[in-house]
Scaffold this motif. Structure first.
Motif, short mmCIF file in Angstrom:
data_model
loop_
_atom_site.label_atom_id
_atom_site.label_comp_id
_atom_site.label_asym_id
_atom_site.label_seq_id
_atom_site.Cartn_x
_atom_site.Cartn_y
_atom_site.Cartn_z
N MET A 1 0.75 -1.20 0.01
CA MET A 1 0.02 0.13 -0.05
C MET A 1 0.82 1.27 -0.11
SD MET A 1 -2.77 -0.95 2.86
CE MET A 1 -3.84 0.53 2.62
N ALA A 2 0.50 2.33 -0.64
CA ALA A 2 1.01 3.52 -0.52
C ALA A 2 1.32 4.27 0.75
CB ALA A 2 0.58 4.68 -1.62
N SER A 20 10.81 -4.28 0.71
CA SER A 20 10.02 -3.50 1.76
C SER A 20 9.34 -4.40 2.82
CB SER A 20 9.11 -2.47 1.24
OG SER A 20 9.96 -1.49 0.41
N ALA A 21 8.85 -5.59 2.20
CA ALA A 21 7.77 -6.35 2.75
C ALA A 21 8.65 -7.34 3.90
CB ALA A 21 7.12 -7.15 1.71
N ASP A 37 3.46 2.93 -7.90
CA ASP A 37 2.13 3.38 -7.31
C ASP A 37 2.22 2.97 -5.55
OD1 ASP A 37 0.20 3.68 -9.53
OD2 ASP A 37 1.27 2.05 -9.94
N CYS A 38 2.90 1.82 -5.29
CA CYS A 38 2.94 1.40 -3.94
C CYS A 38 4.20 2.14 -3.13
CB CYS A 38 3.27 -0.22 -3.38
SG CYS A 38 1.82 -1.28 -4.05
N LYS A 57 -2.86 -5.33 -9.71
CA LYS A 57 -1.93 -5.91 -11.15
C LYS A 57 -1.87 -4.35 -12.02
CE LYS A 57 -4.20 -10.36 -11.06
NZ LYS A 57 -5.18 -11.29 -11.99
N SER A 58 -2.59 -3.40 -11.92
CA SER A 58 -2.32 -2.35 -12.78
C SER A 58 -1.31 -1.57 -12.46
CB SER A 58 -3.54 -1.58 -12.86
OG SER A 58 -4.03 -0.90 -11.72
N HIS A 59 -0.52 -1.75 -11.31
CA HIS A 59 0.45 -0.92 -10.59
C HIS A 59 1.83 -0.90 -11.58
CE1 HIS A 59 -0.89 -0.46 -6.27
NE2 HIS A 59 -1.68 -0.09 -7.33
N LYS A 60 2.40 0.14 -11.82
CA LYS A 60 3.64 0.21 -12.80
C LYS A 60 4.70 -0.34 -11.82
CE LYS A 60 6.48 3.30 -15.57
NZ LYS A 60 6.53 4.59 -15.93
#
Length: 335
Positions: A1-2, A20-21, A37-38, A57-60
């Motif tokens: 998440m951002a 990061s995770a 995006d995140c 899924k649409s994140h760059k």
């Protein structure tokens, strides 16, 4: 998440970007991709989970060695809550407000000086937030030092006055001892009243300082992202102004009240079986201008730099000359 903070790329001892995770689980794993995006980095395993979520899924995605990542660190990451969480990357100089592009189009469309923050920071770095934070921090420390010194001076003052009482008490023997205890009790009560006031104000200053420290840490956490630091400063300008106002209010608190014991000239008069030694009251400092003193000595090699002063019981003034490394006494009675 951002997140709402600047994207900080974490490196381990091997000088590679960590996932990061995985880092949230106290693991150091090399990241393979960066999600624009995140605003987070992911290793190949965590990226699989990322790609299984339909909303993501649409994140760059970018490779971690892509030069665009460094460019992205100059873009503010605070999201606008009014307009679908768009990036707060615009600044209206006319109203001194930040917002997203939609904010500017709707609320500042008639303003002439609407600037894109990354470009503005790149061409003309803004030092206002750092300088204001540093100045306010300094003011808080100065306030705390003043009240700490006041607490110490009150302690010394209390002991001085009680010693004075005891000096008088020694001259009178048995019954005067009871009077000395009563007078000391009065000093203690007045002292506790002053002590309580200083303590309450010190606690209040520390509370305001703690609030300020939170703001400082919020802005300081974004020092590598100057644009986000600017946004954070502007978004917190109300809280910063409140901290500054608190400093101003604390600066105007009158200090210098001291406990003073005075000998009653009729102390020998017996009242029943008691002797009243004197009265205790709170006496504020008072000063009378008697002229100017030239305290420069022929042996002084540098300009006068007074860092402290003390008034003796006989009216003399002790001054600490820091640059010339000496103590000077001014006897105003000789004038």
């Amino acid at each position: 998440m951002a997140s709402n903070s600047a994207p900080e790329l974490a490196y381990d001892e091997g000088n590679y970007i960590t996932c990061s995770a995985c880092k949230e689980q106290d693991k150091n794993t090399a990241a393979d991709n960066y999600c624009v995006d995140c605003q987070d980095c992911y290793c190949s395993e965590c990226l699989k989970l990322h790609e299984t979520l339909p909303a993501l899924k649409s994140h760059k995605l970018l490779d971690t060695d892509d030069d665009k990542i460094c460019q992205l660190k100059m873009i503010p990451t605070k999201k606008c809550e009014k307009h679908n969480y768009k990036a707060v990357d615009m600044f209206c100089k006319n109203h001194d407000e930040v917002g997203c592009a939609t904010c500017m189009a709707t609320d500042h469309r008639t303003c002439k000086d609407v600037l894109y923050i990354p470009e503005m920071i790149r061409t003309s770095p803004d030092k206002e937030c750092q300088e204001s934070i540093a100045a306010l921090e300094k003011q808080f420390y100065e306030l705390l030092d003043r009240f700490k010194k006041e607490d110490s001076d009150l302690e010394t003052n209390k002991q001085t006055e009680i010693d004075k009482i005891n000096s008088y008490a020694k001259e009178i023997e048995n019954k005067i001892k009871q009077a000395a205890e009563d007078a000391s009790s009065q000093v203690e009560k007045r002292y506790q009243k002053l002590k309580s006031s200083v303590k309450e104000n010190t606690v209040a200053i520390k509370e305001k300082f703690d609030d300020f420290e939170v703001i400082k840490e919020c802005i300081g956490a974004t020092t590598q992202n100057k644009s986000q630091a600017f946004v954070s400063f502007k978004l917190n300008k109300g809280k910063i102004a409140a901290s500054k106002q608190a400093c101003e209010e604390f600066s105007h608190i009158e200090l210098g009240q001291r406990v003073q014991f005075t000998l009653d000239p009729n102390y020998k008069i017996l009242i029943g079986n008691l002797i009243i030694l004197g009265n205790v009251r709170i006496q504020p400092y008072s000063f009378v201008h008697k002229g100017s003193f030239d305290i420069r000595l022929p042996s002084d090699k540098f300009s006068i730099d007074i860092h402290g002063s003390c008034i003796l019981s006989n009216g003399s003034i002790i001054l600490a000359d820091n640059k010339n490394n000496n103590i000077k006494m001014v006897d105003d009675k000789s004038r």
